[in-house]
Structures are given as C-alpha cells and as structure tokens.
Design a protein around this motif. Structure first.
Motif, PDB file in Angstrom:
ATOM      1  N   SER A 406      -5.402   5.489  11.242  1.00 22.42           N
ATOM      2  CA  SER A 406      -5.134   4.277  10.474  1.00 22.42           C
ATOM      3  C   SER A 406      -5.484   4.532   9.010  1.00 22.42           C
ATOM      4  O   SER A 406      -6.297   5.408   8.695  1.00 22.42           O
ATOM      5  CB  SER A 406      -5.943   3.094  11.024  1.00 22.42           C
ATOM      6  OG  SER A 406      -5.597   1.902  10.344  1.00 22.42           O
ATOM      7  N   ASN A 407      -4.887   3.734   8.128  1.00 19.63           N
ATOM      8  CA  ASN A 407      -5.084   3.902   6.687  1.00 19.63           C
ATOM      9  C   ASN A 407      -5.296   2.547   6.032  1.00 19.63           C
ATOM     10  O   ASN A 407      -4.465   2.074   5.251  1.00 19.63           O
ATOM     11  CB  ASN A 407      -3.864   4.614   6.079  1.00 19.63           C
ATOM     12  CG  ASN A 407      -4.056   5.005   4.626  1.00 19.63           C
ATOM     13  OD1 ASN A 407      -5.185   5.076   4.128  1.00 19.63           O
ATOM     14  ND2 ASN A 407      -2.963   5.271   3.941  1.00 19.63           N
ATOM     15  N   PRO A 408      -6.429   1.873   6.318  1.00 16.93           N
ATOM     16  CA  PRO A 408      -6.621   0.503   5.836  1.00 16.93           C
ATOM     17  C   PRO A 408      -6.748   0.379   4.328  1.00 16.93           C
ATOM     18  O   PRO A 408      -6.597  -0.729   3.799  1.00 16.93           O
ATOM     19  CB  PRO A 408      -7.914   0.061   6.550  1.00 16.93           C
ATOM     20  CG  PRO A 408      -8.603   1.327   6.931  1.00 16.93           C
ATOM     21  CD  PRO A 408      -7.517   2.312   7.207  1.00 16.93           C
ATOM     22  N   VAL A 409      -7.013   1.459   3.606  1.00 19.62           N
ATOM     23  CA  VAL A 409      -7.046   1.369   2.148  1.00 19.62           C
ATOM     24  C   VAL A 409      -5.701   0.878   1.611  1.00 19.62           C
ATOM     25  O   VAL A 409      -5.639   0.216   0.578  1.00 19.62           O
ATOM     26  CB  VAL A 409      -7.419   2.740   1.534  1.00 19.62           C
ATOM     27  CG1 VAL A 409      -7.121   2.785   0.041  1.00 19.62           C
ATOM     28  CG2 VAL A 409      -8.895   3.041   1.768  1.00 19.62           C
ATOM     29  N   VAL A 410      -4.625   1.172   2.327  1.00 17.29           N
ATOM     30  CA  VAL A 410      -3.294   0.713   1.922  1.00 17.29           C
ATOM     31  C   VAL A 410      -2.825  -0.454   2.779  1.00 17.29           C
ATOM     32  O   VAL A 410      -2.167  -1.375   2.280  1.00 17.29           O
ATOM     33  CB  VAL A 410      -2.274   1.865   2.006  1.00 17.29           C
ATOM     34  CG1 VAL A 410      -0.872   1.393   1.623  1.00 17.29           C
ATOM     35  CG2 VAL A 410      -2.695   3.011   1.094  1.00 17.29           C
ATOM     36  N   SER A 411      -3.169  -0.462   4.067  1.00 13.64           N
ATOM     37  CA  SER A 411      -2.542  -1.406   5.005  1.00 13.64           C
ATOM     38  C   SER A 411      -3.298  -2.701   5.220  1.00 13.64           C
ATOM     39  O   SER A 411      -2.725  -3.662   5.736  1.00 13.64           O
ATOM     40  CB  SER A 411      -2.346  -0.724   6.365  1.00 13.64           C
ATOM     41  OG  SER A 411      -3.602  -0.368   6.932  1.00 13.64           O
ATOM     42  N   ALA A 412      -4.569  -2.783   4.872  1.00 20.91           N
ATOM     43  CA  ALA A 412      -5.353  -3.991   5.147  1.00 20.91           C
ATOM     44  C   ALA A 412      -5.123  -5.050   4.077  1.00 20.91           C
ATOM     45  O   ALA A 412      -4.868  -4.728   2.915  1.00 20.91           O
ATOM     46  CB  ALA A 412      -6.836  -3.646   5.228  1.00 20.91           C
ATOM     47  N   PRO A 413      -5.238  -6.324   4.427  1.00 20.35           N
ATOM     48  CA  PRO A 413      -5.154  -7.362   3.403  1.00 20.35           C
ATOM     49  C   PRO A 413      -6.381  -7.317   2.508  1.00 20.35           C
ATOM     50  O   PRO A 413      -7.430  -6.811   2.904  1.00 20.35           O
ATOM     51  CB  PRO A 413      -5.113  -8.654   4.229  1.00 20.35           C
ATOM     52  CG  PRO A 413      -5.874  -8.315   5.474  1.00 20.35           C
ATOM     53  CD  PRO A 413      -5.551  -6.870   5.758  1.00 20.35           C
ATOM     54  N   ARG A 414      -6.210  -7.830   1.273  1.00 19.92           N
ATOM     55  CA  ARG A 414      -7.297  -7.780   0.293  1.00 19.92           C
ATOM     56  C   ARG A 414      -7.826  -6.336   0.213  1.00 19.92           C
ATOM     57  O   ARG A 414      -9.013  -6.061   0.344  1.00 19.92           O
ATOM     58  CB  ARG A 414      -8.422  -8.745   0.681  1.00 19.92           C
ATOM     59  CG  ARG A 414      -9.383  -9.078  -0.438  1.00 19.92           C
ATOM     60  CD  ARG A 414     -10.526  -9.937   0.065  1.00 19.92           C
ATOM     61  NE  ARG A 414     -11.544 -10.149  -0.957  1.00 19.92           N
ATOM     62  CZ  ARG A 414     -12.772 -10.609  -0.713  1.00 19.92           C
ATOM     63  NH1 ARG A 414     -13.121 -10.896   0.525  1.00 19.92           N
ATOM     64  NH2 ARG A 414     -13.636 -10.762  -1.692  1.00 19.92           N
ATOM     65  N   ALA A 415      -6.886  -5.413   0.008  1.00 22.19           N
ATOM     66  CA  ALA A 415      -7.161  -3.997   0.201  1.00 22.19           C
ATOM     67  C   ALA A 415      -8.217  -3.447  -0.745  1.00 22.19           C
ATOM     68  O   ALA A 415      -8.969  -2.535  -0.374  1.00 22.19           O
ATOM     69  CB  ALA A 415      -5.867  -3.200   0.053  1.00 22.19           C
ATOM     70  N   ALA A 416      -8.298  -3.945  -1.969  1.00 19.59           N
ATOM     71  CA  ALA A 416      -9.317  -3.441  -2.888  1.00 19.59           C
ATOM     72  C   ALA A 416     -10.719  -3.741  -2.352  1.00 19.59           C
ATOM     73  O   ALA A 416     -11.635  -2.919  -2.478  1.00 19.59           O
ATOM     74  CB  ALA A 416      -9.130  -4.053  -4.272  1.00 19.59           C
ATOM     75  N   HIS A 417     -10.876  -4.899  -1.744  1.00 16.44           N
ATOM     76  CA  HIS A 417     -12.161  -5.250  -1.144  1.00 16.44           C
ATOM     77  C   HIS A 417     -12.466  -4.346   0.042  1.00 16.44           C
ATOM     78  O   HIS A 417     -13.608  -3.879   0.200  1.00 16.44           O
ATOM     79  CB  HIS A 417     -12.125  -6.711  -0.704  1.00 16.44           C
ATOM     80  CG  HIS A 417     -13.294  -7.132   0.132  1.00 16.44           C
ATOM     81  ND1 HIS A 417     -14.564  -7.281  -0.379  1.00 16.44           N
ATOM     82  CD2 HIS A 417     -13.382  -7.418   1.468  1.00 16.44           C
ATOM     83  CE1 HIS A 417     -15.390  -7.643   0.587  1.00 16.44           C
ATOM     84  NE2 HIS A 417     -14.696  -7.733   1.710  1.00 16.44           N
ATOM     85  N   ILE A 418     -11.467  -4.078   0.871  1.00 17.76           N
ATOM     86  CA  ILE A 418     -11.680  -3.200   2.028  1.00 17.76           C
ATOM     87  C   ILE A 418     -11.996  -1.780   1.563  1.00 17.76           C
ATOM     88  O   ILE A 418     -12.847  -1.092   2.153  1.00 17.76           O
ATOM     89  CB  ILE A 418     -10.454  -3.232   2.953  1.00 17.76           C
ATOM     90  CG1 ILE A 418     -10.270  -4.639   3.537  1.00 17.76           C
ATOM     91  CG2 ILE A 418     -10.597  -2.197   4.064  1.00 17.76           C
ATOM     92  CD1 ILE A 418     -11.494  -5.210   4.229  1.00 17.76           C
ATOM     93  N   GLU A 419     -11.353  -1.313   0.519  1.00 15.80           N
ATOM     94  CA  GLU A 419     -11.684   0.006  -0.033  1.00 15.80           C
ATOM     95  C   GLU A 419     -13.149   0.039  -0.479  1.00 15.80           C
ATOM     96  O   GLU A 419     -13.873   1.017  -0.231  1.00 15.80           O
ATOM     97  CB  GLU A 419     -10.763   0.335  -1.203  1.00 15.80           C
ATOM     98  CG  GLU A 419     -11.033   1.695  -1.811  1.00 15.80           C
ATOM     99  CD  GLU A 419     -10.047   2.052  -2.907  1.00 15.80           C
ATOM    100  OE1 GLU A 419     -10.308   3.050  -3.617  1.00 15.80           O
ATOM    101  OE2 GLU A 419      -9.031   1.352  -3.071  1.00 15.80           O
ATOM    102  N   GLU A 420     -13.585  -1.023  -1.117  1.00 17.52           N
ATOM    103  CA  GLU A 420     -14.997  -1.108  -1.534  1.00 17.52           C
ATOM    104  C   GLU A 420     -15.928  -1.083  -0.325  1.00 17.52           C
ATOM    105  O   GLU A 420     -16.973  -0.430  -0.339  1.00 17.52           O
ATOM    106  CB  GLU A 420     -15.205  -2.395  -2.337  1.00 17.52           C
ATOM    107  CG  GLU A 420     -16.636  -2.637  -2.779  1.00 17.52           C
ATOM    108  CD  GLU A 420     -16.812  -4.004  -3.417  1.00 17.52           C
ATOM    109  OE1 GLU A 420     -17.947  -4.495  -3.455  1.00 17.52           O
ATOM    110  OE2 GLU A 420     -15.805  -4.596  -3.852  1.00 17.52           O
ATOM    111  N   ARG A 421     -15.552  -1.794   0.742  1.00 16.37           N
ATOM    112  CA  ARG A 421     -16.389  -1.810   1.954  1.00 16.37           C
ATOM    113  C   ARG A 421     -16.461  -0.402   2.573  1.00 16.37           C
ATOM    114  O   ARG A 421     -17.518   0.019   3.042  1.00 16.37           O
ATOM    115  CB  ARG A 421     -15.806  -2.789   2.968  1.00 16.37           C
ATOM    116  CG  ARG A 421     -15.856  -4.269   2.610  1.00 16.37           C
ATOM    117  CD  ARG A 421     -17.275  -4.809   2.576  1.00 16.37           C
ATOM    118  NE  ARG A 421     -17.926  -4.548   1.305  1.00 16.37           N
ATOM    119  CZ  ARG A 421     -19.200  -4.242   1.147  1.00 16.37           C
ATOM    120  NH1 ARG A 421     -19.985  -4.128   2.196  1.00 16.37           N
ATOM    121  NH2 ARG A 421     -19.714  -4.027  -0.038  1.00 16.37           N
ATOM    122  N   LEU A 422     -15.347   0.307   2.600  1.00 13.89           N
ATOM    123  CA  LEU A 422     -15.348   1.666   3.140  1.00 13.89           C
ATOM    124  C   LEU A 422     -16.250   2.580   2.312  1.00 13.89           C
ATOM    125  O   LEU A 422     -16.985   3.420   2.850  1.00 13.89           O
ATOM    126  CB  LEU A 422     -13.923   2.219   3.169  1.00 13.89           C
ATOM    127  CG  LEU A 422     -13.026   1.665   4.278  1.00 13.89           C
ATOM    128  CD1 LEU A 422     -11.553   1.865   3.930  1.00 13.89           C
ATOM    129  CD2 LEU A 422     -13.342   2.328   5.614  1.00 13.89           C
TER     130      LEU A 422
END
Length: 754
Positions: A406-422
């Motif tokens: 999976s690639n949630p940095v691109v596919s998740a909603p509110r992706a900038a926030h998810i990138e920060e969480r990762l």
C-alpha cells in the motif's frame, strides 16, 4: 495442481483491477516477458487495457526493488543491506515496541492487491505473532460502504451477486458513479452489448465521462447528492404505482419505514438538492421500470462518501421495491476496484473480520478459526481501528507499523497529515515491489515478488476465485511476502504455522473459511485451473448429502441462462446444485432466498443529509476525484511505465469554461485547488463535460499535484469509509508546480521523528 505446458503461454491474470482479466505470459530471452491474449477467459475474452499490456515493464530490475534497504543511523539514508540485517531490524523494532508499549502499539496495514494467501497470512501474523488488534487495509477505501449495505440488505457481501455475462442480457442498467471506460476498459463491452441487445443504459456522474457518452440517459447530480437522487427515484416509483407489491410482500421486510422516508423526498425537492431536472428524473424511472429485468451498479462515486452506506442502501431499496433483486438478470451490484479487494477483506486483513468473512466478535467464528490455527479463542484480539483511524493514530497510540502493498502517502485522504503521521513513527517497515513514496519513509524496505513471479489466488469483482500462476523467477535478492512473514514469525517465536508454499496456505484457508459466509472449502487450485475460476460460496460438499448431493430447484421456471456451465440455480443460504458430486460454486446469489436468517431482504429507512463539508463563501466549489485510464491507484507501479506516462504524464484540474473564465485561466495554466486541509497545484484542463460548480482531479500522483492532500477524512459511521468524493475547495491561478514526484529523493531525508 497440474503443471503448465512449458511450450504454451502460462495462463494467468492481470495484476491490476478487480476484473482480473485473463492473459497469457510467454517468457523471452533476456528477462523479457511477452503478454499474449487469452480468449478462453470469459471476462475479457482476450481484450486488455494498456495497463495490462504493459504490466511486465514493472518486472524490470531498472524500476523495481532488488534488495533490502535499511536506514542507517550514521547517514539517515536508506542503504543496501542483507536480508539477515533487514529481518533482524524489523523483528527488533516490532518486538521492542510490543515489549515497551503493548501489542496494540504495533500496527499492520495491508493492501487490496495482495493475493488471498498473503492477506490470510498477514491477518494471522498480526493476530497470533504480534497479538495486535491494529490491522486494516487500503481496501477499506474501496468498497466498504457497499459491503456494509450488502450485509444489511442481503445478509451477505459479494461485489456482484451475478456474473458479468448477465449484464448484456438485462433490460436496463443504472450505472452510478463509475467510469468503466477509464477504470475497467475491457468491461465496457458489456454495456455496448447491452445496447446492441436492445437494453438501455443510464449513467449517473457529475462529469460527462467517456462512459456517460455511451448512455441513453446521463444524469449529472451535484457531488454528494446521490442519496437524494436515489430517494427521489423511489418516491416516483411509489407515486406512479411501479412497485412490485408481490415481491415486497413475499421476499422483503422493512418496507413501510423505507417507503415513508422515500415519500419525504418529493421530486421538486430532489431537483433542488441534486440539480437534476425533474423530467430527467422521471425518464430515468420510466427506463428503469419498463423492462422485466434491470440492474443498478455502483462504484466509488456514491460509496466514497460519509453517507456511502446509506446511499448504497437507497439504491438497493430501489431494486427491492421494483422486484429488481433476487431474480434472474436483475439485482444490485458493486464494481469492486482493486485487484483483490474482494478476497482481501474476506480472509482477515480487515480490522473486524476473520477468514471466511467471519465476524471477529462472533464466539463461534473465533472458536472455528482458533481451532484451525491451533490456539485458544481468547488469545485472539478483538476488532481494531479502521484504515484511516489506524493511520491517524500512528506516532501516538500506534508506535510501529508493518506495511505491505500500500502507498498511503498518495492514496489516503488528508494525505499530508498521514505523511506526517508516518514520519512520526518510532519504526516503519515496508514490503513492496517498488520504492513507493511511503516506502521511501521507512526504516526498512523489503523487496518482494510481484504477480508474474509468484503463484496465488485472487477473487474478482464477480466473486470468482482465480489463480495467478508464476511465469518467471524473481531477481536474486527478492523474496515472496509469504517468505517474509515466515521469516519474521520465526524470529518472533513462531517456528510453525506460516508456510511459504501458497498452495499449502490456500489449503489452510479452505479449512478456516469452511462454514463461513465466504466459504472456499470446496475450491482447489486444480478446480480453478480446470474451470476457469470458481465462484464462492463453494462448500467442500453439497449441503444436502442425504438427497444424493443435490437439491432440486423449487421453481423450475427460473430463467437460468442456457450457457451457465454450473447448472447452479440457488444462492444465499441454499447453496445448492442440480448435479451430484462437488459443489459447483455459486455464480448467482439470492435467486431462491437471501442470506438473512429468514431469507428476506431488508429495506433500510434512509434519508438524505448533506456532505460532511458544504460549500461557502471561502470554499465555493466542490472537488471530486477519480482515475484516468493510463494510471492505476497511487501510481506507484504505473508511473514507472514509459508508455503509460506518455499517455498520462501528470495531474490536472478539470474545470468548466465558465469557472475558468471567472478566474482568467486558460487551458494548461497552473491552477491551485485549496481545501481546509491543504493546497494542490496542477495544469488546468477546461471542458464543458463537468458541472460549473465542480472541479475534478485524478489521484495518482504525489508532490504538489497530490489530489488527496485536499480530500476530507470524514468517515461513514458504519463502513468507516472516508469522504474522498466530495469536499469544498476554492480554485485560483497559481505558479507552475514542481510535479516530478520522484520518490528516490525522499530516501536521503531524515524521517523528522517526534
């Protein structure tokens, strides 16, 4: 299973969408693989889209991972490492987190592209080896709302309760929020054949897509109003006396409540909400009700909303009220998106489910699976967080994450926030084919095999269990996901129970699924090969052996297609066959009864409500997102194929000429789209095929053009599906964006911990 003929192309399936098109692979000298047509496979009959034709390009060592990478403390970069070093680092990271914070501080995130064997093993690994409840997968972002509505209404969730071959033979298809011409091109032939056979096509989409251009009637509702549209159509069905009272009385329950809520959505009110003119609404009802049989098919448009479950429920209500369900050539179906989105949730990747589509909270289900696994039922953790909630908890409650496919940095909603969480995680391990944007943030990256380099099963949108067959050997230094999980389990104290042979895993999956809603116990690798796939449910033996292994259909007048090879005429709780011997599988569900306790379908009383985020003076335009034909999902693989990049080189913003004029924007000018969550920039694509109050962006690219920077993570209360398909934005001219989206540059960056 029989060995393939070495002289003939190896029969397998495309690695991309849930059509799982049949294809042949012929290895050539120099590590080249040739794709050849496979006309014997009934779904695509040899046809392939550009993604399928070019799929072998990702097998190249030039674009994929060929060895483990470990982030070094000295440089902060991902550097080549041995498998022993990489596995030891992961085992240490997962075990250390569990020891310090407890098992639920370790999360597992899977993918809808994993085979059934991988999905099953990943769920087992999470619950046994790690002891964590924190597992979910990106399939939650695909059709979870439709699945929830299926279960409520029918007692069973399978994307299509009938095979695709039934679509051209029905009288009318209502296609809601699907652009098959871009997302599943080989499936468009079914709609073409429908019209050639005299049937009609209604397409509901805010954009006049290539699919909508094929329609006899195109309705373009305001994004987020599909629920009101379905209720308005049901209101007219009732008012015009088009309900099937006999079907409602004999095969459903809950009609009085559903009828009352529908009658509160009078046509003029629905016209104001949706923007669909009343004459078009009346014409849609007439077209849907005129023939003896009709279907409603939904996709991500109505499902990826914070009211997606209710929206799908309203379309199911329309089918039930008109007798367009549980009958030949009629019904409601969902067009699953990801390659194994169906099987991925059936066998244990989803936070609340055990193999066989069993509920994790059901004591009998826990006991059955625990027995197969050789553990006590009370050792299995309970349900965990859904996909977005799990990602949102990273770095706080969840300290370490194992992510596969999976690639949630691109596919998740509110992706900038998810990138920060990762980035905030104490430890991140990723197993993938390529160095995706998410993998580039990891502490350890493991290179794993892909579709043509391994054997395993997938389950298509029809519920047809298929076998992908290994055609070539992976590069040295690449291992299968099953080998990865086996090695990690051994390092974490589980020497047994995690085999690396996919057929051995499938045999265990069969036992674990036996008696469950998604019963695969009668399916074997040999049967899949010999029968071109087997439809689940398929018990190991017919349910009535005392009757000679068969049950005769109670209604011999049912119009079963003459070319149905199975002879199957029942479904739901009566999974029966007209022949003795092994169960033939169930291509058509619910013809005899629904899979509820009493065999009746359930109406759901639902009412329209606005999207989680409405337009206002600051954000006056609606954004909707979707796909283009030459790219797939987060683009992690397709963006590495030159032919596909030439066809779709980057993101864009589709907007109506009137909106462009107000902004002073010309074709190709950089445009900024701004939501409450962030800003994305991409070139303008001006077209009259979209509503003036709406803009569209495809979601395949990272960087400044990342559409999911903007999208709203508001969740459906039942399915926990985020509201990808509608949010409020403003649109303005912008400077030229940096759209290179090169993930390799990220591996030189420290992870910004803390």
């Amino acid at each position: 299973m029989p060995a393939p003929n070495a002289a003939a192309p190896i029969q397998t399936h495309c690695p991309y969408c849930a059509l799982q098109c049949g294809m042949g692979l012929r290895p050539q000298p120099g590590s080249v693989v040739e794709v050849v047509e496979r006309p014997d496979f009934p779904v695509n009959r040899g046809a392939l889209c550009g993604k399928g034709r070019t799929a072998p390009a990702v097998l190249s060592s030039q674009v994929r991972l060929t060895g483990p990478l470990v982030r070094t403390h000295a440089t902060g970069r991902l550097e080549p490492a041995t498998w022993e070093e990489a596995l030891a680092r992961i085992a240490e990271g997962l075990a250390g987190t569990r020891h310090t914070y407890g098992p639920d501080a370790v999360g597992v995130f899977g993918g809808g592209g994993l085979t059934n064997e991988k999905a099953y093993t990943l769920g087992k690994f999470a619950r046994l080896v790690l002891g964590t409840s924190q597992i979910d997968y990106n399939g939650r972002f695909c059709m979870s709302s439709a699945a929830a509505a299926h279960n409520k209404a029918f007692g069973l969730d399978r994307g299509l309760p009938f095979p695709l071959e039934d679509i051209p033979r029905t009288g009318c298809v209502v296609l809601v929020g699907s652009n098959l011409a871009e997302t599943m091109p080989p499936a468009l032939r079914y709609l073409t054949e429908l019209k050639e056979n005299g049937g009609t096509l209604i397409v509901i989409d805010p954009r006049r897509t290539r699919t909508a251009e094929q329609a006899d009637l195109h309705l373009a509702p305001r994004p987020g109003t599909d629920l009101a549209l379905a209720l308005g159509m049901l209101h007219l069905v009732i008012a015009e006396g088009r309900t099937d009272e006999e079907f409602i009385r004999e095969r459903t329950s809950g009609w009085d409540e559903a009828r009352a809520t529908a009658m509160a959505h009078w046509p003029e009110h629905v016209e104001r909400i949706t923007g669909v003119p009343l004459p078009q609404l009346r014409e849609a009802v007439r077209m849907f009700c005129a023939p003896e049989a009709a279907m409603v098919l939904t996709a991500r448009g109505p499902e990826q909303q914070s009211k997606g479950t209710d929206t799908v429920g309203a379309w199911i209500n329309l089918c039930l009220a008109t007798g367009r369900a549980g009958r030949p050539l009629s019904g409601y179906g969902c067009l699953t998106g990801q390659g194994n989105g169906q099987g991925g949730r059936e066998h244990g990747q989803k936070a609340d489910q055990l193999p066989g589509y069993r509920k994790l909270t059901d004591p009998a289900a826990r006991a059955h699976v625990a027995e197969v696994w050789g553990v006590e039922p009370d050792t299995l953790p309970g349900p965990g967080r859904s996909a977005y909630e799990l990602l949102d908890a990273l770095g706080s409650e969840v300290k370490a994450l194992l992510l596969m496919g999976s690639n949630p940095v691109v596919s998740a909603p509110r992706a900038a926030h998810i990138e920060e969480r990762l980035r905030s995680l104490d430890f991140l391990a990723v197993a993938d084919v390529v160095l995706s944007e998410t993998a580039a943030l990891a502490d350890v990256v493991l290179p794993v095999t892909q579709w043509a380099e391994e054997t395993g099963t997938t389950t298509s949108l029809e519920g047809r269990v298929l076998l992908r067959r290994q055609a070539v050997s992976p590069p040295p230094g690449v291992r299968t996901d099953l080998e990865v999980l086996h090695a990690l389990a051994g390092r974490l104290g589980w020497e047994k129970g995690f085999p690396t042979d996919p057929e051995e895993v499938f045999e265990e999956l069969r036992r674990a699924s036996a008696g469950g809603p998604a019963d695969y116990s009668g399916i074997t690798y040999r049967r899949i090969v010999e029968e071109n796939g087997v439809f689940w449910p398929c018990p190991e033996r017919p349910p009535h052996p005392a009757d000679g292994g068969a049950e005769v259909c109670e209604d011999a007048s049912l119009d079963v297609p003459e070319d149905d090879p199975s002879g199957d005429v029942h479904a739901g709780a009566g999974l029966v066959s007209q022949a003795t011997g092994p169960h033939p599988g169930t291509p058509r569900l619910f013809l005899d009864r629904f899979a509820t306790d009493d065999g009746r379908a359930r109406f759901t009383a639902v009412g329209h409500r606005p999207a989680a985020e409405e337009t206002d003076a600051e954000y006056p335009v609606l954004l909707t997102t979707g796909r283009v034909v030459a790219q797939y999902q987060s683009g992690a693989q397709t963006r590495r194929v030159a032919e596909l990049n030439a066809a779709a080189p980057g993101p864009f913003v589709e907007l109506h000429p009137r909106l462009a004029d107000r902004m002073g924007v010309a074709e190709g000018d950089p445009v900024a789209v701004v939501s409450r969550r962030g800003r994305a920039v991409a070139p303008a694509r001006i077209t009259g095929t979209i509503r003036p109050d709406t803009v569209f962006m495809p979601f395949h690219w990272p960087g400044e053009g990342r559409a999911n920077t903007l999208t709203n993570p508001a969740l459906d209360p039942t399915s926990r599906m985020p509201e990808f398909k509608v949010c409020a934005v403003r649109v303005e001219p912008a400077k030229a964006p940096d759209q290179d989206g090169d993930p390799d540059r990220d591996q030189s960056r420290n992870r910004n911990r803390g």
